[in-house]
Design a protein around this motif. Structure first.
Motif, PDB file in Angstrom:
ATOM      1  N   ALA A 100      38.785  47.480  34.850  1.00 41.77           N
ATOM      2  CA  ALA A 100      38.388  46.953  36.160  1.00 41.77           C
ATOM      3  C   ALA A 100      38.191  48.091  37.157  1.00 41.77           C
ATOM      4  N   ARG A 134      43.065  39.437  40.784  1.00 37.76           N
ATOM      5  CA  ARG A 134      42.759  38.687  42.003  1.00 37.76           C
ATOM      6  C   ARG A 134      42.974  37.196  41.823  1.00 37.76           C
ATOM      7  N   GLN A 183      35.383  46.573  39.793  1.00 37.17           N
ATOM      8  CA  GLN A 183      35.334  45.119  39.846  1.00 37.17           C
ATOM      9  C   GLN A 183      36.745  44.531  39.871  1.00 37.17           C
ATOM     10  N   SER A 184      36.817  43.239  40.092  1.00 38.10           N
ATOM     11  CA  SER A 184      38.103  42.564  40.118  1.00 38.10           C
ATOM     12  C   SER A 184      38.598  42.284  38.706  1.00 38.10           C
ATOM     13  N   VAL A 233      44.555  48.346  39.084  1.00 39.76           N
ATOM     14  CA  VAL A 233      43.990  47.131  39.671  1.00 39.76           C
ATOM     15  C   VAL A 233      44.861  45.946  39.302  1.00 39.76           C
ATOM     16  N   PRO A 278      33.375  41.216  36.759  1.00 37.60           N
ATOM     17  CA  PRO A 278      34.835  41.099  36.718  1.00 37.60           C
ATOM     18  C   PRO A 278      35.350  41.205  35.283  1.00 37.60           C
TER      19      PRO A 278
END
Length: 265
Positions: A168, A207, A173-174, A204, A146
């Protein structure tokens, strides 16, 4: 549109192998060209063959070093790197956080802050650990886990957040937003500010939003460990009262993550 370029600054010391590895990896991931730079205080004309030979020896086996891509410069290390980055229109500078000679003096202590204060190009700083955040081979990849964007809520940081979002995406990935809030700001207000900055971000979106208290570099480093990230994306302040690079260099000294320092915040 011009072709992106990664500028790799090497001092031919023990860190050169890892710095070259990550510069090659990032150039392939970004679809960018690669230029290698060595800064010397001596007459550069007699050093080119030696520098090329040492770079060829230190380069990952997946890469072939083009002698024409290796350049030498003289002068103060920080100024020479920035000058060459602007000259070639570099998209990213990759350099180590440990070395010897002029580069060691640059990256150990307060001089690293002076270098980052001059930065007009994003700088990926490679810490002195065995951790890697790229892989080579048939399909080069960003393997940082991440991506953590460490945000100073007192600053505007659109360029930093855009680059963190893009990293990201490249890593698959987050993205995590975090801040170390000042005492006068409530957790609720800090989280609200982070949420506002996430609005409309692409490709992105984050999260999770994390608010911490305490010593800024230590909390950023702890958060990186807790979230399993190998890459912290930080802004470099431009305001007169700010000290660009102080926090970034402090986080780097913990050796817990790579730091991508992004100017324009």
């Amino acid at each position: 549109m011009s072709t992106p370029l990664v500028l790799c600054a090497v001092d031919l010391g023990p860190s050169t192998r890892r710095v070259l590895f990550h510069a090659v990896g990032m150039s392939r991931i970004l679809g960018a060209g690669l230029r290698i730079l060595h800064v010397t205080s001596n007459d550069a004309s007699d050093l080119k063959d030696r520098v090329v030979a040492e770079c060829e020896q230190a380069a990952p086996y997946e890469a072939t070093i083009d002698p024409e891509s290796v350049g030498l410069a003289t002068g103060r290390v920080s100024e020479a790197i920035q000058r060459e980055a602007l000259r070639y229109g570099a998209t990213l500078i990759v350099m180590g956080s440990r070395g010897h000679g002029g580069l060691a003096r640059l990256l150990l202590g307060s001089t690293s802050e002076a270098f980052l204060a001059l930065a007009r190009t994003p700088v990926l700083l490679v810490p002195p650990t065995e951790m890697d955040i790229v892989s080579l081979g048939d399909r080069p990849a960003l393997t940082c886990g991440p991506v953590l964007a460490a945000i100073d809520l007192a600053e505007s940081c659109e360029h930093q957040l855009q680059m963190a979002s893009e990293m990201a995406r490249l890593a698959g990935q987050s993205l995590i937003f975090m801040t170390v809030a000042r005492s006068k700001l409530s957790d609720h207000d800090a989280a609200h500010d982070l949420r506002e900055r996430a609005h409309g971000l692409a490709p992105v979106k984050p999260r999770s939003l994390i608010v911490r208290r305490g010593d800024v570099p230590e909390e950023i480093s702890r958060c990186a460990v807790a979230e399993g990230t190998g890459l912290v994306v930080m802004g470099l302040r431009e305001r007169p009262r700010g000290r660009p690079g102080v926090i970034a260099s402090a986080v780097l000294k913990t050796g817990r993550a790579f730091v991508l320092a992004v100017p324009g915040c």
